[in-house]
Design a protein around this motif. Structure first.
Motif, PDB file in Angstrom:
ATOM      1  N   VAL A  27       0.909  -1.244  -0.082  1.00 27.95           N
ATOM      2  CA  VAL A  27       0.134   0.034  -0.064  1.00 27.95           C
ATOM      3  C   VAL A  27       0.868   1.252  -0.027  1.00 27.95           C
ATOM      4  O   VAL A  27       0.576   2.287  -0.603  1.00 27.95           O
ATOM      5  CB  VAL A  27      -0.947   0.032   1.094  1.00 27.95           C
ATOM      6  N   SER A  28       1.954   1.364   0.608  1.00 20.10           N
ATOM      7  CA  SER A  28       2.711   2.293   0.896  1.00 20.10           C
ATOM      8  C   SER A  28       3.483   2.570  -0.504  1.00 20.10           C
ATOM      9  O   SER A  28       3.627   3.749  -0.963  1.00 20.10           O
ATOM     10  CB  SER A  28       3.744   2.206   2.087  1.00 20.10           C
ATOM     11  N   SER A  29       3.905   1.594  -1.054  1.00 21.10           N
ATOM     12  CA  SER A  29       4.603   1.760  -2.483  1.00 21.10           C
ATOM     13  C   SER A  29       3.558   2.327  -3.467  1.00 21.10           C
ATOM     14  O   SER A  29       3.992   2.978  -4.448  1.00 21.10           O
ATOM     15  CB  SER A  29       4.959   0.354  -2.712  1.00 21.10           C
ATOM     16  N   LEU A  30       2.240   1.815  -3.546  1.00 20.05           N
ATOM     17  CA  LEU A  30       1.391   2.373  -4.429  1.00 20.05           C
ATOM     18  C   LEU A  30       1.072   3.829  -4.113  1.00 20.05           C
ATOM     19  O   LEU A  30       1.109   4.570  -5.237  1.00 20.05           O
ATOM     20  CB  LEU A  30       0.087   1.359  -4.242  1.00 20.05           C
ATOM     21  N   LEU A  31       1.001   4.161  -2.726  1.00 18.52           N
ATOM     22  CA  LEU A  31       0.589   5.580  -2.775  1.00 18.52           C
ATOM     23  C   LEU A  31       1.868   6.531  -3.125  1.00 18.52           C
ATOM     24  O   LEU A  31       1.636   7.344  -3.414  1.00 18.52           O
ATOM     25  CB  LEU A  31       0.489   5.624  -1.066  1.00 18.52           C
ATOM     26  N   GLU A  32       3.044   5.920  -2.653  1.00 18.19           N
ATOM     27  CA  GLU A  32       4.297   6.977  -3.064  1.00 18.19           C
ATOM     28  C   GLU A  32       4.311   6.963  -4.529  1.00 18.19           C
ATOM     29  O   GLU A  32       4.764   8.027  -4.927  1.00 18.19           O
ATOM     30  CB  GLU A  32       5.526   6.404  -2.573  1.00 18.19           C
ATOM     31  N   ALA A  33       3.982   5.731  -5.231  1.00 15.51           N
ATOM     32  CA  ALA A  33       4.152   5.756  -6.842  1.00 15.51           C
ATOM     33  C   ALA A  33       3.217   6.631  -7.364  1.00 15.51           C
ATOM     34  O   ALA A  33       3.561   7.222  -8.530  1.00 15.51           O
ATOM     35  CB  ALA A  33       3.995   4.446  -7.232  1.00 15.51           C
ATOM     36  N   ARG A  34       1.972   6.715  -6.896  1.00 17.55           N
ATOM     37  CA  ARG A  34       0.976   7.598  -7.326  1.00 17.55           C
ATOM     38  C   ARG A  34       1.016   9.100  -6.949  1.00 17.55           C
ATOM     39  O   ARG A  34       0.435   9.828  -7.841  1.00 17.55           O
ATOM     40  CB  ARG A  34      -0.468   7.083  -7.042  1.00 17.55           C
ATOM     41  N   THR A  35       1.436   9.329  -5.634  1.00 12.03           N
ATOM     42  CA  THR A  35       1.374  10.656  -5.434  1.00 12.03           C
ATOM     43  C   THR A  35       2.726  11.236  -4.796  1.00 12.03           C
ATOM     44  O   THR A  35       2.727  12.306  -4.522  1.00 12.03           O
ATOM     45  CB  THR A  35       0.249  10.836  -4.167  1.00 12.03           C
ATOM     46  N   GLY A  36       3.588  10.300  -4.466  1.00 10.54           N
ATOM     47  CA  GLY A  36       4.751  10.917  -3.985  1.00 10.54           C
ATOM     48  C   GLY A  36       4.724  10.925  -2.461  1.00 10.54           C
ATOM     49  O   GLY A  36       5.977  11.153  -1.518  1.00 10.54           O
ATOM     50  N   GLN A  37       3.705  10.646  -1.818  1.00 15.37           N
ATOM     51  CA  GLN A  37       3.599  10.773  -0.439  1.00 15.37           C
ATOM     52  C   GLN A  37       4.036   9.454   0.076  1.00 15.37           C
ATOM     53  O   GLN A  37       4.036   8.275  -0.450  1.00 15.37           O
ATOM     54  CB  GLN A  37       1.972  10.775  -0.088  1.00 15.37           C
ATOM     55  N   GLN A  38       4.589   9.469   1.509  1.00 14.85           N
ATOM     56  CA  GLN A  38       4.997   8.436   2.004  1.00 14.85           C
ATOM     57  C   GLN A  38       4.240   8.052   3.512  1.00 14.85           C
ATOM     58  O   GLN A  38       3.879   8.771   4.088  1.00 14.85           O
ATOM     59  CB  GLN A  38       6.556   8.447   2.476  1.00 14.85           C
ATOM     60  N   ILE A  39       4.335   6.679   3.802  1.00 13.68           N
ATOM     61  CA  ILE A  39       3.733   6.572   5.218  1.00 13.68           C
ATOM     62  C   ILE A  39       4.746   6.040   6.021  1.00 13.68           C
ATOM     63  O   ILE A  39       5.350   4.820   5.989  1.00 13.68           O
ATOM     64  CB  ILE A  39       2.570   5.247   4.854  1.00 13.68           C
ATOM     65  N   ALA A  40       4.949   6.755   7.175  1.00  7.94           N
ATOM     66  CA  ALA A  40       5.913   6.245   8.024  1.00  7.94           C
ATOM     67  C   ALA A  40       5.338   5.019   9.041  1.00  7.94           C
ATOM     68  O   ALA A  40       4.187   4.916   8.970  1.00  7.94           O
ATOM     69  CB  ALA A  40       6.148   7.541   9.031  1.00  7.94           C
ATOM     70  N   ALA A  41       6.330   4.019   9.229  1.00  5.31           N
ATOM     71  CA  ALA A  41       5.649   2.869  10.039  1.00  5.31           C
ATOM     72  C   ALA A  41       5.066   3.097  11.009  1.00  5.31           C
ATOM     73  O   ALA A  41       4.089   2.439  11.370  1.00  5.31           O
ATOM     74  CB  ALA A  41       7.050   2.008  10.275  1.00  5.31           C
ATOM     75  N   TYR A  42       5.223   4.313  11.706  1.00  5.69           N
ATOM     76  CA  TYR A  42       4.304   4.499  13.211  1.00  5.69           C
ATOM     77  C   TYR A  42       3.032   4.942  12.747  1.00  5.69           C
ATOM     78  O   TYR A  42       2.330   5.216  13.697  1.00  5.69           O
ATOM     79  CB  TYR A  42       5.125   5.530  14.083  1.00  5.69           C
ATOM     80  N   ARG A  43       2.754   5.420  11.431  1.00 10.69           N
ATOM     81  CA  ARG A  43       1.511   5.803  11.189  1.00 10.69           C
ATOM     82  C   ARG A  43       0.698   4.617  10.206  1.00 10.69           C
ATOM     83  O   ARG A  43      -0.166   4.946   9.772  1.00 10.69           O
ATOM     84  CB  ARG A  43       1.632   7.084  10.127  1.00 10.69           C
ATOM     85  N   SER A  44       1.271   3.456  10.179  1.00  6.89           N
ATOM     86  CA  SER A  44       0.678   2.336   9.365  1.00  6.89           C
ATOM     87  C   SER A  44      -0.638   2.063   9.698  1.00  6.89           C
ATOM     88  O   SER A  44      -1.506   1.785   9.009  1.00  6.89           O
ATOM     89  CB  SER A  44       1.586   1.210   9.423  1.00  6.89           C
ATOM     90  N   TRP A  45      -1.058   2.296  11.068  1.00  8.44           N
ATOM     91  CA  TRP A  45      -2.478   2.045  11.629  1.00  8.44           C
ATOM     92  C   TRP A  45      -3.326   2.930  10.863  1.00  8.44           C
ATOM     93  O   TRP A  45      -4.363   2.417  10.702  1.00  8.44           O
ATOM     94  CB  TRP A  45      -2.756   2.568  13.168  1.00  8.44           C
ATOM     95  N   ARG A  46      -2.995   3.991  10.273  1.00  5.33           N
ATOM     96  CA  ARG A  46      -3.968   4.578   9.373  1.00  5.33           C
ATOM     97  C   ARG A  46      -4.344   4.084   8.421  1.00  5.33           C
ATOM     98  O   ARG A  46      -5.758   4.315   7.863  1.00  5.33           O
ATOM     99  CB  ARG A  46      -3.027   6.216   9.135  1.00  5.33           C
TER     100      ARG A  46
END
Length: 292
Positions: A27-46
Motif C-alpha cells: 500500500v505504501s509503495s502504491l501511494l508513493e508511486a501515485r502521489t509521492g507521499q510516504q507512510i511512516a511505519a508509526y502511522r501504518s495504523w492509518r
C-alpha cells in the motif's frame, strides 16, 4: 490533498501497527508511486482506518485479502480507490481565516496593474478552499464591482475532484468554518446535505492533477495555495515540486503553504515574501528542473 496525520497527545504512545508488513509494503509503495507521499511505519495504523470502508464495499474480511485482489490485477478500479481513501485529507471552509484576507490583498495588487488575477488551489480535497475563495470574490464583485479572478482547483483524487465539482456537503462539513450568513447566501438545502449554488461552482475550474508527475495546469498564476499537502513527500520529491510551483508562478506571484510548513532549507526556488507575512515568493533565479 494529504494523508491526514494523527499525532499522539502528550504522554501517549503511538497506536500499535494494525497492518501486516506485506500490506504496509504494497500500500505504501502504491501511494508513493501515485502521489509521492510516504507512510511512516508509526502511522501504518492509518491504513487500516482509511481502508475499512473499502473492505466493506468489496465484501472482504482483511487488508491482506484486499491487497491480494489488488495484486491479481483483475479489479482495475481498486488501485485508484485505495489511493483515494488514503489521501482523503482534512479540510474546512475558511481554514486559517487570515490567509484568505492576504490572498485578497495579493489579488488586489495584481488587479492594480490592470490584469485579472489567477489562483491555483493545489490539493483542493473536497473543495472547501476554492469555494471559500469563490465566495469571498463573488461578494467583493457584488459589493464593489471587482472582477472574479480565475480559480483553478486540482487534486490527485478522482473522488475529491468529483466532490469539488458538485459542491455538495454534509451538515457537519457545512458548519465547519462557514458562518450561517454565507451558508444561506451561497448554498441550497439538498435533502440532508447542502449544495453550492451554480454561480459559485462556475467560478472554479476543477481538474484532476498529480503534483509529482504532471506538468502544472496550463498558464501561469499569481497565487498558488498548497496547504498541508507536501508534508509527506521525500525531500528530493518535495524540492522538485517546489521548482514546478515556482515555474507555474508569474514574477511576483506568491506560494501559500500550511501554517506548519516552510520552504526554508527545502528549496532555493522560493524565499519569504516581504509583502505578505507567511507567504513565499519565487526566487529571482530558479533551480534547474529535474529530468523527471
Amino acid at each position: 490533498m494529504s494523508l491526514a496525520p494523527a499525532v499522539p497527545g502528550k504522554g501517549q504512545s503511538a497506536p500499535a501497527p494494525a497492518v501486516s508488513q506485506a500490506v504496509l509494503n504494497v500500500v505504501s509503495s502504491l501511494l508513493e508511486a501515485r502521489t509521492g507521499q510516504q507512510i511512516a511505519a508509526y502511522r501504518s495504523w492509518r491504513i487500516d482506518t482509511a481502508l475499512k470502508p473499502l473492505l466493506r464495499d468489496r465484501g472482504l474480511a482483511t487488508l491482506d485479502q484486499l491487497v491480494a485482489r489488488l495484486l491479481d490485477g483483475h479489479d482495475a478500479a481498486l488501485a485508484d480507490q485505495i489511493v483515494d481513501a488514503l489521501v482523503n485529507g482534512e479540510t474546512s471552509f475558511f481554514r486559517e481565516a487570515p490567509v484568505f484576507d492576504q490572498v485578497v490583498e495579493a489579488v488586489a495588487a495584481v488587479e492594480a496593474t490592470g490584469r485579472r488575477a489567477r489562483i491555483w488551489c493545489a490539493g483542493c480535497s473536497s473543495g472547501q478552499e476554492p469555494l471559500s475563495l469563490a465566495m469571498l470574490f463573488a461578494e467583493r464583485e457584488a459589493d464593489h464591482g471587482k472582477p472574479m479572478p480565475d480559480i483553478v482547483a486540482t487534486d490527485v483524487s478522482e473522488q475529491a475532484v468529483t466532490r469539488t465539482r458538485t459542491g455538495r456537503f454534509t451538515q457537519f462539513e457545512i458548519q465547519r468554518g462557514l458562518p450561517i450568513r454565507r451558508m444561506m447566501r451561497w448554498f441550497d438545502a439538498a435533502g440532508n446535505d447542502w449544495a453550492a449554488k451554480p454561480e459559485l461552482l462556475r467560478a472554479i475550474t476543477v481538474r484532476r492533477h498529480n503534483l509529482v508527475t504532471d506538468p502544472p495546469p496550463v498558464g501561469t498564476y499569481d497565487v498558488l495555495l498548497c496547504r498541508n499537502v507536501l508534508l509527506y513527500l521525500s525531500a528530493p520529491t518535495k524540492a522538485d515540486v517546489f521548482t514546478r510551483f515556482a515555474r507555474a508562478l508569474r514574477p511576483g506571484g506568491v506560494l501559500v503553504l500550511g501554517a506548519g510548513e516552510t520552504v526554508i532549507g527545502q528549496t532555493d526556488a522560493f524565499e519569504p515574501s516581504r509583502r505578505l507575512r507567511g507567504f513565499y515568493e519565487r526566487a529571482a533565479r530558479l533551480p534547474r528542473a529535474s529530468a523527471a
